[in-house]
Design an enzyme around this catalytic site. Structure first.
Site, PDB file in Angstrom:
ATOM      1  N   ARG A  14       0.383  -1.899   0.350  1.00  0.00           N
ATOM      2  CA  ARG A  14      -0.170  -0.501   0.311  1.00  0.00           C
ATOM      3  C   ARG A  14       0.862   1.209  -0.090  1.00  0.00           C
ATOM      4  O   ARG A  14       0.714   2.201  -0.910  1.00  0.00           O
ATOM      5  CB  ARG A  14      -0.925   0.521   1.693  1.00  0.00           C
ATOM      6  CG  ARG A  14      -1.945  -1.378   1.773  1.00  0.00           C
ATOM      7  CD  ARG A  14      -3.021  -0.884   0.532  1.00  0.00           C
ATOM      8  NE  ARG A  14      -3.081  -1.490  -0.572  1.00  0.00           N
ATOM      9  CZ  ARG A  14      -2.880  -2.937  -1.044  1.00  0.00           C
ATOM     10  NH1 ARG A  14      -2.551  -3.799  -0.203  1.00  0.00           N
ATOM     11  NH2 ARG A  14      -2.381  -2.625  -2.311  1.00  0.00           N
ATOM     12  N   ASN A  26      -9.240   7.799   5.763  1.00  0.00           N
ATOM     13  CA  ASN A  26      -7.673   7.367   5.138  1.00  0.00           C
ATOM     14  C   ASN A  26      -6.943   7.516   5.423  1.00  0.00           C
ATOM     15  O   ASN A  26      -6.342   7.848   6.245  1.00  0.00           O
ATOM     16  CB  ASN A  26      -7.999   8.286   3.739  1.00  0.00           C
ATOM     17  CG  ASN A  26      -8.867   7.853   3.254  1.00  0.00           C
ATOM     18  OD1 ASN A  26     -10.275   7.369   2.805  1.00  0.00           O
ATOM     19  ND2 ASN A  26      -9.106   9.038   2.036  1.00  0.00           N
ATOM     20  N   VAL A  27      -5.721   6.049   5.795  1.00  0.00           N
ATOM     21  CA  VAL A  27      -4.582   6.100   5.436  1.00  0.00           C
ATOM     22  C   VAL A  27      -3.061   6.905   5.153  1.00  0.00           C
ATOM     23  O   VAL A  27      -2.070   6.938   5.142  1.00  0.00           O
ATOM     24  CB  VAL A  27      -4.025   4.771   6.336  1.00  0.00           C
ATOM     25  CG1 VAL A  27      -4.922   4.556   6.969  1.00  0.00           C
ATOM     26  CG2 VAL A  27      -3.996   3.647   5.343  1.00  0.00           C
ATOM     27  N   ASP A  28      -3.477   7.380   3.477  1.00  0.00           N
ATOM     28  CA  ASP A  28      -3.136   7.885   2.409  1.00  0.00           C
ATOM     29  C   ASP A  28      -2.281   9.361   2.793  1.00  0.00           C
ATOM     30  O   ASP A  28      -3.411   9.645   3.885  1.00  0.00           O
ATOM     31  CB  ASP A  28      -3.165   7.886   1.318  1.00  0.00           C
ATOM     32  CG  ASP A  28      -4.669   8.514   0.701  1.00  0.00           C
ATOM     33  OD1 ASP A  28      -4.444   9.967   1.633  1.00  0.00           O
ATOM     34  OD2 ASP A  28      -5.704   8.028   0.516  1.00  0.00           O
ATOM     35  N   HIS A  44      -7.507   6.119  10.980  1.00  0.00           N
ATOM     36  CA  HIS A  44      -7.171   4.853  11.042  1.00  0.00           C
ATOM     37  C   HIS A  44      -5.825   4.934  10.981  1.00  0.00           C
ATOM     38  O   HIS A  44      -5.503   3.787  10.563  1.00  0.00           O
ATOM     39  CB  HIS A  44      -8.373   4.157  10.445  1.00  0.00           C
ATOM     40  CG  HIS A  44      -9.942   4.340  10.263  1.00  0.00           C
ATOM     41  ND1 HIS A  44     -10.486   3.748   9.616  1.00  0.00           N
ATOM     42  CD2 HIS A  44     -10.590   3.648  11.867  1.00  0.00           C
ATOM     43  CE1 HIS A  44     -11.520   4.025   9.914  1.00  0.00           C
ATOM     44  NE2 HIS A  44     -11.747   3.891  11.446  1.00  0.00           N
TER      45      HIS A  44
END
Ligand code: OAD
Length: 234
Positions: A63, A94-96, A111
Protein backbone atom coordinates in the site's frame (compact mmCIF):
# COMPACT_ATOMS: atom_id res chain seq x y z
CA UNK A 1 -19.59 33.62 23.20
CA UNK A 2 -21.21 35.05 20.05
CA UNK A 3 -19.19 34.69 16.84
CA UNK A 4 -17.55 37.81 15.41
CA UNK A 5 -18.97 38.61 11.99
CA UNK A 6 -15.53 38.43 10.38
CA UNK A 7 -14.77 35.02 11.94
CA UNK A 8 -14.32 32.58 9.07
CA UNK A 9 -16.89 29.84 8.97
CA UNK A 10 -15.79 26.36 9.85
CA UNK A 11 -15.94 23.62 7.25
CA UNK A 12 -15.39 19.99 8.21
CA UNK A 13 -14.88 17.33 5.53
CA UNK A 14 -15.29 13.70 6.55
CA UNK A 15 -13.51 11.63 3.92
CA UNK A 16 -13.09 7.99 2.97
CA UNK A 17 -11.26 6.02 0.32
CA UNK A 18 -13.57 7.31 -2.46
CA UNK A 19 -11.84 10.71 -2.39
CA UNK A 20 -8.54 9.04 -3.20
CA UNK A 21 -10.04 6.70 -5.83
CA UNK A 22 -9.56 9.23 -8.67
CA UNK A 23 -5.85 9.34 -7.70
CA UNK A 24 -5.64 5.58 -8.28
CA UNK A 25 -5.93 4.30 -4.70
CA UNK A 26 -8.22 1.28 -4.28
CA UNK A 27 -11.38 1.62 -2.23
CA UNK A 28 -12.25 -1.23 0.13
CA UNK A 29 -15.77 -2.34 -0.67
CA UNK A 30 -16.43 -1.27 -4.27
CA UNK A 31 -16.25 -3.98 -6.95
CA UNK A 32 -12.61 -5.06 -7.18
CA UNK A 33 -11.86 -3.24 -3.90
CA UNK A 34 -9.15 -4.27 -1.45
CA UNK A 35 -11.42 -6.43 0.70
CA UNK A 36 -12.31 -8.56 -2.34
CA UNK A 37 -8.63 -9.33 -2.81
CA UNK A 38 -7.52 -9.78 0.80
CA UNK A 39 -9.16 -11.28 3.87
CA UNK A 40 -9.65 -8.64 6.57
CA UNK A 41 -8.89 -11.29 9.22
CA UNK A 42 -5.49 -12.00 7.64
CA UNK A 43 -4.19 -8.48 7.12
CA UNK A 44 -6.14 -6.03 9.26
CA UNK A 45 -6.61 -7.60 12.69
CA UNK A 46 -4.35 -8.15 15.73
CA UNK A 47 -5.01 -11.89 15.26
CA UNK A 48 -3.73 -11.73 11.67
CA UNK A 49 -0.60 -9.95 12.92
CA UNK A 50 -0.02 -12.60 15.61
CA UNK A 51 -0.45 -15.40 13.07
CA UNK A 52 1.54 -14.05 10.14
CA UNK A 53 3.27 -10.69 10.65
CA UNK A 54 5.21 -11.05 7.36
CA UNK A 55 1.94 -11.15 5.41
CA UNK A 56 0.59 -8.11 7.26
CA UNK A 57 3.79 -6.14 6.68
CA UNK A 58 3.75 -7.11 3.01
CA UNK A 59 0.15 -5.91 2.63
CA UNK A 60 0.93 -2.47 4.07
CA UNK A 61 4.36 -2.29 2.38
CA UNK A 62 2.52 -2.73 -0.94
CA UNK A 63 0.00 0.00 0.00
CA UNK A 64 2.85 2.36 0.96
CA UNK A 65 4.69 1.69 -2.30
CA UNK A 66 1.51 2.30 -4.30
CA UNK A 67 0.99 5.56 -2.39
CA UNK A 68 4.43 6.80 -3.41
CA UNK A 69 3.39 6.51 -7.07
CA UNK A 70 0.17 8.55 -6.93
CA UNK A 71 -0.68 12.22 -6.44
CA UNK A 72 -3.50 14.20 -4.84
CA UNK A 73 -6.46 14.93 -7.12
CA UNK A 74 -8.69 17.96 -7.57
CA UNK A 75 -10.90 16.96 -4.62
CA UNK A 76 -7.95 16.94 -2.19
CA UNK A 77 -6.75 20.24 -3.65
CA UNK A 78 -10.17 21.89 -3.23
CA UNK A 79 -10.25 21.11 0.49
CA UNK A 80 -6.79 22.66 0.82
CA UNK A 81 -7.80 25.73 -1.21
CA UNK A 82 -10.82 26.36 1.02
CA UNK A 83 -8.37 27.22 3.82
CA UNK A 84 -7.82 30.58 2.10
CA UNK A 85 -11.28 31.63 3.27
CA UNK A 86 -12.44 29.24 5.96
CA UNK A 87 -11.24 27.23 8.88
CA UNK A 88 -11.14 23.74 7.38
CA UNK A 89 -10.65 20.48 9.22
CA UNK A 90 -10.40 17.19 7.36
CA UNK A 91 -11.47 14.17 9.40
CA UNK A 92 -10.39 11.16 7.40
CA UNK A 93 -10.65 7.40 7.58
CA UNK A 94 -7.89 7.26 4.98
CA UNK A 95 -4.38 6.21 5.86
CA UNK A 96 -2.84 7.86 2.80
CA UNK A 97 -1.13 11.26 2.92
CA UNK A 98 -2.90 12.84 -0.07
CA UNK A 99 -4.74 15.48 1.98
CA UNK A 100 -1.43 16.67 3.46
CA UNK A 101 0.32 16.56 0.08
CA UNK A 102 -2.49 18.70 -1.38
CA UNK A 103 -1.83 21.30 1.32
CA UNK A 104 -4.47 20.66 4.00
CA UNK A 105 -3.05 21.72 7.34
CA UNK A 106 -5.58 20.24 9.78
CA UNK A 107 -6.03 16.53 9.07
CA UNK A 108 -7.37 14.14 11.73
CA UNK A 109 -6.51 10.53 10.85
CA UNK A 110 -8.97 8.19 12.55
CA UNK A 111 -7.50 4.96 11.20
CA UNK A 112 -3.80 5.79 11.37
CA UNK A 113 -1.22 6.69 8.76
CA UNK A 114 0.55 4.48 6.23
CA UNK A 115 3.76 6.49 6.41
CA UNK A 116 4.18 5.80 10.11
CA UNK A 117 5.32 2.76 12.07
CA UNK A 118 4.94 2.23 15.77
CA UNK A 119 6.52 -0.06 18.29
CA UNK A 120 4.61 -3.12 19.46
CA UNK A 121 6.20 -2.56 22.88
CA UNK A 122 5.29 1.09 23.29
CA UNK A 123 2.37 2.84 21.55
CA UNK A 124 4.04 6.21 21.92
CA UNK A 125 7.12 5.29 19.87
CA UNK A 126 5.98 6.31 16.41
CA UNK A 127 8.35 6.94 13.51
CA UNK A 128 7.92 8.26 9.97
CA UNK A 129 9.07 5.60 7.51
CA UNK A 130 8.21 7.59 4.41
CA UNK A 131 7.30 5.24 1.60
CA UNK A 132 9.77 2.52 2.55
CA UNK A 133 9.01 -1.00 3.71
CA UNK A 134 8.83 -2.15 7.32
CA UNK A 135 10.64 -5.46 7.83
CA UNK A 136 10.62 -8.19 10.44
CA UNK A 137 13.51 -7.41 12.80
CA UNK A 138 13.08 -3.65 12.52
CA UNK A 139 13.01 -2.79 16.22
CA UNK A 140 12.46 0.26 18.38
CA UNK A 141 15.30 1.17 20.81
CA UNK A 142 13.59 -0.93 23.52
CA UNK A 143 13.55 -3.98 21.29
CA UNK A 144 9.93 -3.99 20.14
CA UNK A 145 9.11 -4.93 16.55
CA UNK A 146 7.76 -2.02 14.49
CA UNK A 147 4.26 -2.50 13.03
CA UNK A 148 2.15 -0.29 10.73
CA UNK A 149 0.59 2.70 12.55
CA UNK A 150 -2.85 1.56 11.40
CA UNK A 151 -6.03 0.88 13.34
CA UNK A 152 -6.93 -2.76 12.79
CA UNK A 153 -10.39 -4.20 13.31
CA UNK A 154 -10.89 -4.66 17.04
CA UNK A 155 -8.50 -1.81 17.92
CA UNK A 156 -9.40 1.61 19.23
CA UNK A 157 -10.04 4.37 16.70
CA UNK A 158 -7.66 7.33 17.10
CA UNK A 159 -8.74 10.89 17.93
CA UNK A 160 -12.45 10.10 17.90
CA UNK A 161 -13.27 12.78 20.52
CA UNK A 162 -11.24 15.40 18.68
CA UNK A 163 -13.04 14.55 15.43
CA UNK A 164 -16.46 14.63 17.08
CA UNK A 165 -15.75 18.05 18.56
CA UNK A 166 -14.76 19.50 15.18
CA UNK A 167 -17.85 18.03 13.51
CA UNK A 168 -20.21 19.44 16.14
CA UNK A 169 -18.65 22.89 15.60
CA UNK A 170 -18.94 22.79 11.79
CA UNK A 171 -21.09 25.33 9.94
CA UNK A 172 -20.69 23.22 6.81
CA UNK A 173 -20.11 19.51 6.83
CA UNK A 174 -19.29 17.48 3.75
CA UNK A 175 -18.99 13.70 3.67
CA UNK A 176 -16.96 12.46 0.69
CA UNK A 177 -16.34 8.95 -0.59
CA UNK A 178 -17.18 6.70 2.32
CA UNK A 179 -19.64 3.82 2.50
CA UNK A 180 -20.20 4.62 6.22
CA UNK A 181 -19.80 0.92 6.91
CA UNK A 182 -17.12 0.95 9.58
CA UNK A 183 -18.05 1.98 13.10
CA UNK A 184 -17.38 3.86 15.28
CA UNK A 185 -15.94 6.21 12.62
CA UNK A 186 -19.10 6.15 10.48
CA UNK A 187 -21.22 7.34 13.41
CA UNK A 188 -19.48 10.71 13.14
CA UNK A 189 -21.74 11.51 10.18
CA UNK A 190 -24.59 11.74 12.70
CA UNK A 191 -22.82 14.35 14.86
CA UNK A 192 -23.11 17.47 12.72
CA UNK A 193 -25.27 20.16 14.30
CA UNK A 194 -28.90 20.69 13.31
CA UNK A 195 -28.12 24.10 11.77
CA UNK A 196 -25.04 22.98 9.84
CA UNK A 197 -25.37 22.71 6.08
CA UNK A 198 -24.70 19.07 5.30
CA UNK A 199 -23.64 17.44 2.03
CA UNK A 200 -22.60 14.00 0.85
CA UNK A 201 -20.68 13.43 -2.38
CA UNK A 202 -20.53 9.88 -3.68
CA UNK A 203 -21.40 8.17 -6.98
CA UNK A 204 -23.22 5.50 -4.95
CA UNK A 205 -24.17 7.29 -1.73
CA UNK A 206 -24.83 5.32 1.45
CA UNK A 207 -27.81 6.01 3.66
CA UNK A 208 -27.20 9.29 5.48
CA UNK A 209 -28.84 10.94 8.44
CA UNK A 210 -31.67 13.36 7.65
CA UNK A 211 -30.81 16.86 6.46
CA UNK A 212 -28.06 15.98 3.98
CA UNK A 213 -28.02 17.22 0.41
CA UNK A 214 -27.00 14.17 -1.60
CA UNK A 215 -24.68 14.91 -4.53
CA UNK A 216 -24.33 11.84 -6.73
CA UNK A 217 -21.02 11.92 -8.53
CA UNK A 218 -17.28 11.65 -8.33
CA UNK A 219 -15.39 13.66 -5.73
CA UNK A 220 -12.94 15.22 -8.20
CA UNK A 221 -15.87 16.60 -10.26
CA UNK A 222 -18.39 17.55 -7.56
CA UNK A 223 -16.16 18.94 -4.82
CA UNK A 224 -14.78 21.64 -7.16
CA UNK A 225 -18.38 22.68 -7.94
CA UNK A 226 -19.23 23.01 -4.25
CA UNK A 227 -15.90 24.74 -3.54
CA UNK A 228 -16.55 27.36 -6.22
CA UNK A 229 -19.98 28.06 -4.72
CA UNK A 230 -18.53 28.45 -1.23
CA UNK A 231 -15.64 30.65 -2.38
CA UNK A 232 -18.04 32.93 -4.27
CA UNK A 233 -20.64 33.05 -1.47
CA UNK A 234 -18.89 32.44 1.82
P1 OAD B 1 -15.40 1.87 1.18
O1 OAD B 1 -14.67 1.08 0.12
O2 OAD B 1 -16.20 1.13 2.17
O3 OAD B 1 -16.34 2.96 0.49
C1 OAD B 1 -15.85 3.76 -0.56
C2 OAD B 1 -16.93 4.75 -0.94
O4 OAD B 1 -16.37 5.63 -1.89
C3 OAD B 1 -18.18 4.11 -1.56
O5 OAD B 1 -19.35 4.70 -1.00
C4 OAD B 1 -18.02 4.47 -3.04
O6 OAD B 1 -19.28 4.61 -3.70
C5 OAD B 1 -17.30 5.80 -2.94
N1 OAD B 1 -16.56 6.22 -4.15
C6 OAD B 1 -15.95 5.45 -5.08
N2 OAD B 1 -15.39 6.23 -6.03
C7 OAD B 1 -15.62 7.52 -5.68
C8 OAD B 1 -15.30 8.78 -6.26
N3 OAD B 1 -14.61 8.88 -7.40
N4 OAD B 1 -15.73 9.90 -5.63
C9 OAD B 1 -16.43 9.83 -4.46
N5 OAD B 1 -16.76 8.66 -3.89
C10 OAD B 1 -16.37 7.51 -4.48
O7 OAD B 1 -14.28 2.77 1.90
P2 OAD B 1 -14.36 3.58 3.27
O8 OAD B 1 -15.73 4.01 3.57
O9 OAD B 1 -13.28 4.59 3.22
O10 OAD B 1 -10.56 0.90 7.65
O11 OAD B 1 -13.94 2.45 4.28
C11 OAD B 1 -13.91 2.74 5.66
C12 OAD B 1 -12.85 1.92 6.33
O12 OAD B 1 -13.03 0.55 5.97
C13 OAD B 1 -11.44 2.22 5.90
O13 OAD B 1 -10.89 3.32 6.58
C14 OAD B 1 -10.72 0.96 6.24
C15 OAD B 1 -11.72 -0.05 5.72
O14 OAD B 1 -11.71 -1.28 6.33
C16 OAD B 1 -9.61 0.15 8.20
O15 OAD B 1 -8.83 -0.53 7.54
C17 OAD B 1 -9.60 0.22 9.68
Amino acid sequence: MPKLTNTPRKIVAFTGSGISAPSGISTFRSAGGLWEQHRIEDVATPEGWAKNPELVLQFYNDRRKALSAVAPNEAHRCLAALEERFEVVVVTQNVDDLHERAGSTQVVHLHGELRKARSTLDDTTIVDVGYSAIHIGQMCPRGGQFRPHIVWFGEEVMLLDVARQHITEADRFVVVGTSLNVFPAAALAWHAGATAKKFIIDPDPPETPPGFRVIRGSAEIELPVLTRQWMEKP
